[in-house]
Design an enzyme around this catalytic site. Structure first.
Site, short mmCIF file in Angstrom:
data_model
loop_
_atom_site.label_atom_id
_atom_site.label_comp_id
_atom_site.label_asym_id
_atom_site.label_seq_id
_atom_site.Cartn_x
_atom_site.Cartn_y
_atom_site.Cartn_z
N TYR A 1 -22.05 -30.64 -11.94
CA TYR A 1 -20.67 -31.15 -11.90
C TYR A 1 -20.50 -32.29 -10.90
O TYR A 1 -19.50 -33.01 -10.93
CB TYR A 1 -19.65 -30.02 -11.64
N GLU A 2 -21.49 -32.47 -10.03
CA GLU A 2 -21.43 -33.62 -9.11
C GLU A 2 -21.83 -34.92 -9.83
O GLU A 2 -21.75 -36.00 -9.26
CB GLU A 2 -22.38 -33.40 -7.92
N ASN B 1 -14.86 -14.08 -4.76
CA ASN B 1 -13.47 -13.91 -5.21
C ASN B 1 -13.50 -13.06 -6.48
O ASN B 1 -14.46 -13.11 -7.23
CB ASN B 1 -12.86 -15.28 -5.53
N HIS C 1 -25.48 -29.78 -7.97
CA HIS C 1 -24.81 -29.21 -9.14
C HIS C 1 -24.64 -30.29 -10.19
O HIS C 1 -24.42 -31.46 -9.85
CB HIS C 1 -23.42 -28.68 -8.76
N SER D 1 -23.07 -21.66 -1.82
CA SER D 1 -21.87 -22.09 -1.11
C SER D 1 -21.53 -21.14 0.03
O SER D 1 -21.41 -19.93 -0.17
CB SER D 1 -20.65 -22.08 -2.04
N MET E 1 -21.31 -21.76 -10.94
CA MET E 1 -21.59 -23.11 -11.45
C MET E 1 -22.99 -23.61 -11.08
O MET E 1 -23.20 -24.81 -10.93
CB MET E 1 -20.54 -24.09 -10.91
N SER E 2 -23.92 -22.69 -10.90
CA SER E 2 -25.26 -23.11 -10.46
C SER E 2 -26.32 -22.13 -10.95
O SER E 2 -26.10 -21.38 -11.90
CB SER E 2 -25.29 -23.17 -8.92
N HIS F 1 -11.55 -23.12 -3.70
CA HIS F 1 -12.81 -23.35 -2.96
C HIS F 1 -12.73 -22.79 -1.54
O HIS F 1 -13.72 -22.31 -0.99
CB HIS F 1 -13.11 -24.85 -2.97
N HIS G 1 -21.29 -27.73 1.65
CA HIS G 1 -22.72 -27.74 1.30
C HIS G 1 -23.39 -28.78 2.17
O HIS G 1 -23.04 -29.95 2.14
CB HIS G 1 -22.94 -28.14 -0.16
N ALA H 1 -22.56 -18.40 -4.74
CA ALA H 1 -21.21 -17.81 -4.69
C ALA H 1 -20.77 -17.64 -6.13
O ALA H 1 -21.02 -18.51 -6.97
CB ALA H 1 -20.28 -18.77 -3.96
N1 HPA Z 1 -15.72 -19.32 -10.98
C1 HPA Z 1 -16.75 -20.20 -11.03
N2 HPA Z 1 -17.54 -20.44 -10.00
C2 HPA Z 1 -17.31 -19.77 -8.85
C3 HPA Z 1 -16.25 -18.86 -8.74
C4 HPA Z 1 -15.42 -18.62 -9.86
O1 HPA Z 1 -14.48 -17.81 -9.83
N3 HPA Z 1 -16.30 -18.37 -7.47
C5 HPA Z 1 -17.34 -18.97 -6.86
N4 HPA Z 1 -17.95 -19.83 -7.68
#
Ligand code: HPA
Length: 287
Positions: free
Chosen positions: A90-91, A245, A88, A35, A221-222, A261, A66, A118
């Site tokens: 989740y998609e 983050n 992903h 990401s 998530m990947s 996001h 993306h 990310a």
């Molecule tokens: N959690 C899950 N997936 C992520 C995060 C997060 O804090 N930051 C970037 N992808």
């Protein structure tokens, strides 16, 4: 929800063959951009660019930020195939589809896979904007049964029960550290364990505490499914997370941390250039 039948080995070969007809490059290094890190694909020189929508059986990325392009060309003089945009679960994509491009890369002759992503920082010594060399992962989603190798085994790629010990190549990790030092990034280079969760919701604080307890340094998530499939096919793997983050786990109650996001993409943007320098110089020195 996707109800298609999983691709067969012959289907995957046909996809690889299709790609071969569109480029004269024969890539040995595969790169998956996370990401906000798609800029890496833009530094590939003299590239042949294939939109995912033109490649048979390739899904389309549905996530803002993306892209959906396969970029094949030269990075630091080495032939690479770069996914600008990944898939992903989740998609709504099944794991076999999320990971099919990795198998296609293997069929194209790729020997080393570089995955970037990310991730949210759990380890309190990390800072937003750090790079984390992935030394191992916890495939929470896979352990719970959503695993890309469930189903008939494709023996031509690897064995039914493949090892995931030392999945992330220690030598490549060391090389990234050295490169980081040489290009002035050593303060921001960390290493740790990446935990994959399903998403798309970000984690509750209680969930983050659980992840911390089981040894996760960062969460995303990947990546884990792609690395499982890469290792099954015998590829060497380097994984780098950008800590986009810091999660709420280390926050004070009135810090009001809310992961979103936009922050993830914004940090990606801010650190994209350093990420590119790091990966490019690593590719240059890779043997
Ligand atoms: N959690 C899950 N997936 C992520 C995060 C997060 O804090 N930051 C970037 N992808």
């Amino acid at each position: 929800m996707d109800t298609e039948k999983p691709l067969t080995y012959e289907d995957l070969q046909a996809v690889a063959e299709h790609i071969r007809t569109k480029t004269s490059y024969r890539p040995t290094i595969g790169i998956i951009c996370g990401s906000g890190l798609g800029g890496l694909a833009d530094s590939v020189k003299k590239a042949d660019i294939l939109e995912y929508s033109t490649i048979p059986h390739f899904p389309e990325s549905t996530v803002p930020g993306h892209d959906g392009k396969l970029v094949i060309g030269e990075l630091e003089g080495k032939p690479v195939v770069c996914m600008k945009g990944r898939f992903h679960s989740y998609e709504g994509y099944p794991m076999w589809k999320v990971t099919a491009p990795v198998r296609v890369m293997a069929l194209l002759g790729v020997k080393t896979l570089i995955v970037t992503n990310a991730a949210g920082g759990i380890n309190s010594t990390f800072n937003k904007g750090d790079f984390m060399i992935i030394k191992d992962h916890i495939n929470m989603v896979g352990m719970a049964g959503k695993h890309p190798l469930v189903g008939p085994n494709m023996d031509k790629f690897g064995p039914r029960f493949n090892s995931m010990e030392r999945a992330y190549d220690a030598e490549l990790g060391k090389l990234v550290r050295t490169v980081g030092k040489d290009i002035g990034l050593s303060d921001t280079i960390k290493e740790g364990v990446y935990c994959m969760v399903s998403g798309p919701s970000y984690e509750t604080t209680a969930e983050l505490k659980l992840l911390q307890c089981i040894g996760a340094d960062a969460v995303g998530m990947s990546t884990a499914p792609e690395v499982v499939v890469a290792r099954h096919a015998g590829l060497r793997v380097l994984g780098i997370s950008l800590i986009t983050n810091m999660t709420s786990i280390n926050a004070q109650p009135d810090d009001n941390v809310v992961t979103n996001h936009e922050e993830v993409l914004e940090t990606g943007k801010q650190r994209a250039e350093d990420c590119q320098r790091l990966v490019k110089e690593t590719v240059k020195r890779m043997t």
